[in-house]
Scaffold this motif. Sequence first.
Motif, PDB file in Angstrom:
ATOM      1  N   ASP A 115       0.822  -1.212   0.000  1.00  0.00           N
ATOM      2  CA  ASP A 115       0.000   0.000   0.000  1.00  0.00           C
ATOM      3  C   ASP A 115       0.855   1.259   0.000  1.00  0.00           C
ATOM      4  O   ASP A 115       0.495   2.262  -0.623  1.00  0.00           O
ATOM      5  CB  ASP A 115      -0.931   0.014   1.214  1.00  0.00           C
ATOM      6  N   TYR A 147       0.156   3.909  -2.824  1.00  0.00           N
ATOM      7  CA  TYR A 147      -0.637   5.087  -2.462  1.00  0.00           C
ATOM      8  C   TYR A 147       0.141   6.240  -1.834  1.00  0.00           C
ATOM      9  O   TYR A 147      -0.397   7.343  -1.716  1.00  0.00           O
ATOM     10  CB  TYR A 147      -1.740   4.672  -1.485  1.00  0.00           C
ATOM     11  N   LEU A 148       1.368   6.015  -1.425  1.00  0.00           N
ATOM     12  CA  LEU A 148       2.086   7.066  -0.711  1.00  0.00           C
ATOM     13  C   LEU A 148       3.341   7.536  -1.437  1.00  0.00           C
ATOM     14  O   LEU A 148       4.285   8.006  -0.821  1.00  0.00           O
ATOM     15  CB  LEU A 148       2.431   6.586   0.708  1.00  0.00           C
ATOM     16  N   ASP A 152       4.538  10.049  -4.796  1.00  0.00           N
ATOM     17  CA  ASP A 152       4.056  11.106  -5.676  1.00  0.00           C
ATOM     18  C   ASP A 152       4.448  10.812  -7.123  1.00  0.00           C
ATOM     19  O   ASP A 152       5.175   9.858  -7.422  1.00  0.00           O
ATOM     20  CB  ASP A 152       4.618  12.462  -5.241  1.00  0.00           C
ATOM     21  N   LEU A 203      -3.262   9.612 -10.323  1.00  0.00           N
ATOM     22  CA  LEU A 203      -2.881   9.330  -8.939  1.00  0.00           C
ATOM     23  C   LEU A 203      -3.800  10.038  -7.947  1.00  0.00           C
ATOM     24  O   LEU A 203      -4.095   9.504  -6.868  1.00  0.00           O
ATOM     25  CB  LEU A 203      -1.428   9.747  -8.693  1.00  0.00           C
ATOM     26  N   GLN A 216      -5.316   7.476  -5.361  1.00  0.00           N
ATOM     27  CA  GLN A 216      -4.778   7.536  -4.009  1.00  0.00           C
ATOM     28  C   GLN A 216      -5.668   8.279  -3.016  1.00  0.00           C
ATOM     29  O   GLN A 216      -5.377   8.307  -1.823  1.00  0.00           O
ATOM     30  CB  GLN A 216      -3.402   8.221  -4.037  1.00  0.00           C
ATOM     31  N   HIS A 260      -7.102   6.407   0.297  1.00  0.00           N
ATOM     32  CA  HIS A 260      -6.048   6.002   1.231  1.00  0.00           C
ATOM     33  C   HIS A 260      -5.451   7.206   1.950  1.00  0.00           C
ATOM     34  O   HIS A 260      -5.214   7.165   3.159  1.00  0.00           O
ATOM     35  CB  HIS A 260      -4.949   5.256   0.472  1.00  0.00           C
ATOM     36  N   ARG A 261      -5.249   8.274   1.211  1.00  0.00           N
ATOM     37  CA  ARG A 261      -4.655   9.463   1.826  1.00  0.00           C
ATOM     38  C   ARG A 261      -5.659  10.221   2.691  1.00  0.00           C
ATOM     39  O   ARG A 261      -5.273  10.899   3.649  1.00  0.00           O
ATOM     40  CB  ARG A 261      -4.089  10.383   0.744  1.00  0.00           C
TER      41      ARG A 261
END
Length: 255
Positions: free
Chosen positions: A73, A77-78, A80, A240, A244, A247-248
């Motif tokens: 993950d 998701y983390l 850029d 993105l 994402q 999750h963010r």
Amino acid sequence: MTETDLKQATMQYVTRLGDDSIILSHRISEWCSNGPFLEEDLALQNVALDFLGRARMYFTYAAELEGEGRTEDDFAYLRDERQYTNLLINELPRVDFAHTMARQLFVDVFNTLFLQQQLQSKDETLAAVAAKAVKETRYHLRRSHEWTLRLGDGTAESHQRMQNAVDNLWGYTHEMFDVDALEQQLIEAGIAVDSAALRPQWLEKVTAILTEATLTVPEDSWVVRGGRTGYHTENLGHLLTEMQFLHRAHPGVTW
């Protein structure tokens, strides 16, 4: 190359493969409820899930190699935009069904050749991923091949749309065969696939399919690169943001 350097290089290489898979998976998933008919809508989602499953295997292995406690993950998701190293062709918008099928044809032919070579990798995990993925890719290629023929040798409009798609995507295909210093080291170590060596076979297969579909093979008059070094089209940032967001928005939440 020391064992530590080899491990680090392998982690970067595996991350690239994971990035290719997850970005293409998301693009294909955008056809959910938008397919030309129900059966094809479902088929596209199955293809997207195949790529997502592949991404999970690559990212899980990358996290293991890194050894810093990150998970799949975190990789998905983390990071850029500039930290993603996917091929540019995978992030391009779907445009229309012809563009999606043309892209799939180019990628599926490449993956069929690539995964056959990855089966021979001295890295057991990469070889195991290839053993699973190669079966899926044969199915993917059968579909994209059939759709290329159906659209290329169909109506005047479907033929023109397919030819436009082939012309618009062709310059992005060259990047699939680039080999940089990182990959060259791993090729010499028997871990990575020599992508450059695959282009003659890829070109022969793609040319045969396009010709059968009454489509013209474009000239190599333009080339776009940058994905492997983090230079992307404006499309990746938008992708993105959507992929994402959840999750963010809820950091640390798990099912």
